[in-house]
Design an enzyme around this catalytic site. Structure first.
Site, PDB file in Angstrom:
ATOM      1  N   LEU A  19      34.264  30.738  31.751  1.00  0.00           N
ATOM      2  CA  LEU A  19      32.964  30.835  32.413  1.00  0.00           C
ATOM      3  C   LEU A  19      32.788  32.163  33.129  1.00  0.00           C
ATOM      4  O   LEU A  19      31.685  32.689  33.235  1.00  0.00           O
ATOM      5  CB  LEU A  19      32.795  29.690  33.416  1.00  0.00           C
ATOM      6  CG  LEU A  19      32.753  28.274  32.832  1.00  0.00           C
ATOM      7  CD1 LEU A  19      32.700  27.239  33.950  1.00  0.00           C
ATOM      8  CD2 LEU A  19      31.561  28.104  31.899  1.00  0.00           C
ATOM      9  N   GLY A  22      37.434  37.521  37.417  1.00  0.00           N
ATOM     10  CA  GLY A  22      37.402  38.499  38.492  1.00  0.00           C
ATOM     11  C   GLY A  22      38.806  39.020  38.745  1.00  0.00           C
ATOM     12  O   GLY A  22      39.748  38.710  38.006  1.00  0.00           O
ATOM     13  N   GLY A  23      38.935  39.801  39.802  1.00  0.00           N
ATOM     14  CA  GLY A  23      40.219  40.413  40.088  1.00  0.00           C
ATOM     15  C   GLY A  23      41.301  39.419  40.460  1.00  0.00           C
ATOM     16  O   GLY A  23      42.496  39.669  40.226  1.00  0.00           O
ATOM     17  N   MET A  24      40.914  38.287  41.053  1.00  0.00           N
ATOM     18  CA  MET A  24      41.913  37.323  41.511  1.00  0.00           C
ATOM     19  C   MET A  24      42.190  36.229  40.498  1.00  0.00           C
ATOM     20  O   MET A  24      43.220  35.561  40.583  1.00  0.00           O
ATOM     21  CB  MET A  24      41.459  36.697  42.830  1.00  0.00           C
ATOM     22  CG  MET A  24      41.417  37.673  43.991  1.00  0.00           C
ATOM     23  SD  MET A  24      40.946  36.872  45.541  1.00  0.00           S
ATOM     24  CE  MET A  24      42.331  35.774  45.803  1.00  0.00           C
ATOM     25  N   GLY A  25      41.272  36.020  39.561  1.00  0.00           N
ATOM     26  CA  GLY A  25      41.496  34.936  38.622  1.00  0.00           C
ATOM     27  C   GLY A  25      40.322  34.727  37.711  1.00  0.00           C
ATOM     28  O   GLY A  25      39.500  35.627  37.506  1.00  0.00           O
ATOM     29  N   LYS A  42      39.541  26.650  38.158  1.00  0.00           N
ATOM     30  CA  LYS A  42      39.711  27.989  38.709  1.00  0.00           C
ATOM     31  C   LYS A  42      41.196  28.328  38.693  1.00  0.00           C
ATOM     32  O   LYS A  42      42.014  27.583  39.232  1.00  0.00           O
ATOM     33  CB  LYS A  42      39.165  28.070  40.139  1.00  0.00           C
ATOM     34  CG  LYS A  42      39.293  29.459  40.768  1.00  0.00           C
ATOM     35  CD  LYS A  42      38.826  29.478  42.215  1.00  0.00           C
ATOM     36  CE  LYS A  42      37.328  29.349  42.334  1.00  0.00           C
ATOM     37  NZ  LYS A  42      36.872  29.598  43.731  1.00  0.00           N
ATOM     38  N   ASP A 137      31.471  32.767  55.050  1.00  0.00           N
ATOM     39  CA  ASP A 137      31.090  33.659  53.954  1.00  0.00           C
ATOM     40  C   ASP A 137      29.915  33.087  53.166  1.00  0.00           C
ATOM     41  O   ASP A 137      29.882  33.139  51.943  1.00  0.00           O
ATOM     42  CB  ASP A 137      32.285  33.893  53.020  1.00  0.00           C
ATOM     43  CG  ASP A 137      32.034  35.046  52.034  1.00  0.00           C
ATOM     44  OD1 ASP A 137      31.204  35.918  52.335  1.00  0.00           O
ATOM     45  OD2 ASP A 137      32.668  35.055  50.960  1.00  0.00           O
TER      46      ASP A 137
END
Length: 311
Positions: A19, A22-25, A42, A137
């Protein structure tokens, strides 16, 4: 570890498609093959999973949903580890669009459309705050809209990503990275958050809701800058352009609601999500909107709503 369609995690979660990444996963659509339920998975990449701070954020996101227990918070179903060292989280599968996507597609939204979204957003936040959790956030990307065709296109709001939230911190420690960088999305930060205050409470989230309403109704964020530091200075020291100058004919009562939510002095803001929601209901009644698709003016914050339609 790169996952491909057909891979099965822990003998029960089959990967359907990617889907986003990104940089983390990455996030995948998946299927629980045991109960035939669509899920979102995720995955925190192995090179990030060795970072204790990143892992803590990942696990905090999962724990928050369970602690809050609101239908307006995305449901986390499972946590697990892969042989590669990657960590994964299984969440309910949502089908719809983020509030950010809607604003990008439409440019601006009228107050009568913003109202029921804001009321549900505040309902979810009230439950989080009651559980001692401040999101920290909030932004349109973290507000997801499930649209029910059965209910005439009514939006059901889900709040995403409690990854940098703090538990039991109504007045507690401010979250910063080890290098001292402020965590969170700067455009939606409250003035006290931008100053690096060590005592944040639920009113920081309510400020962010005000910024979201400002952006939805005007098509732009209140403060824009060329650098991160310039943006923080503007949030702390300046007043945003008046909404009435950005959107002609915007209801003055709605403008006043947004202005109060975004007051720089925390004592001048709404003090709770319930107070903010009550003000929205009062404005809607005065504007002749009825309940705007919201289930009842007397619904207590945090009360159960009908579950959204199955994806």
């Amino acid at each position: 570890m790169t996952l491909v369609p057909g891979d099965v995690l822990d003998g029960k979660y089959q990967i359907v498609r990617l889907l986003g990444t990104g940089g983390m996963g990455a996030v995948y659509e998946g299927l629980n093959v045991r109960i035939h339920r669509r899920v979102a998975i995720k995955v925190l990449h192995g090179n990030v999973a060795g970072n204790a701070e990143a892992v803590e954020r990942f696990e905090r996101e999962a724990q928050a949903a369970g602690r809050i227990g609101s239908s307006h918070i995305v449901e986390v179903l499972d946590l697990g580890d892969l042989p590669s060292g990657d960590r994964y989280m299984v969440m309910e599968y949502l089908e719809g669009q983020s509030l950010a996507e809607r604003v990008r597609a439409r440019g601006k939204l009228p107050p009568q459309e913003i109202y029921p979204i804001a009321v549900q957003l505040l309902e979810g936040l009230a439950a989080a705050h009651a559980a001692g959790i401040v999101h920290r956030d909030l932004k349109p990307d973290n507000v997801y809209l499930i649209t029910s065709k059965r209910d005439g296109g009514t939006d059901f709001v889900k709040i995403l990503d409690f990854g940098i939230s703090k538990f039991n911190t109504l007045g507690g420690e401010f979250s910063m990275t080890r290098t001292g960088a402020v965590m969170g999305t700067p455009y939606y930060m409250s003035p006290e958050q931008a100053k690096g205050a060590r005592a944040l409470d639920q009113r920081a989230d309510l400020y962010a809701v005000g910024v979201i309403l400002y952006e939805c109704s005007s098509g732009r964020v209140p403060f824009q800058a060329q650098t991160f530091n310039e943006l923080l200075f503007k949030i702390v020291l300046e007043e945003p352009p008046p909404l009435r100058e950005l959107q002609a004919g915007l209801d003055e009562g709605f403008i006043a609601l947004v202005a109060k939510a975004m007051a720089r002095d925390v004592e001048h803001r709404y003090q709770s999500a319930a107070e903010f929601q009550k003000a929205l209901h009062g404005w809607a009644q005065g504007a002749g909107l009825g309940d705007g698709g919201v289930t009842g003016h007397t619904l207590p914050l945090g009360a159960a709503r009908p579950a959204p339609p199955a994806a």
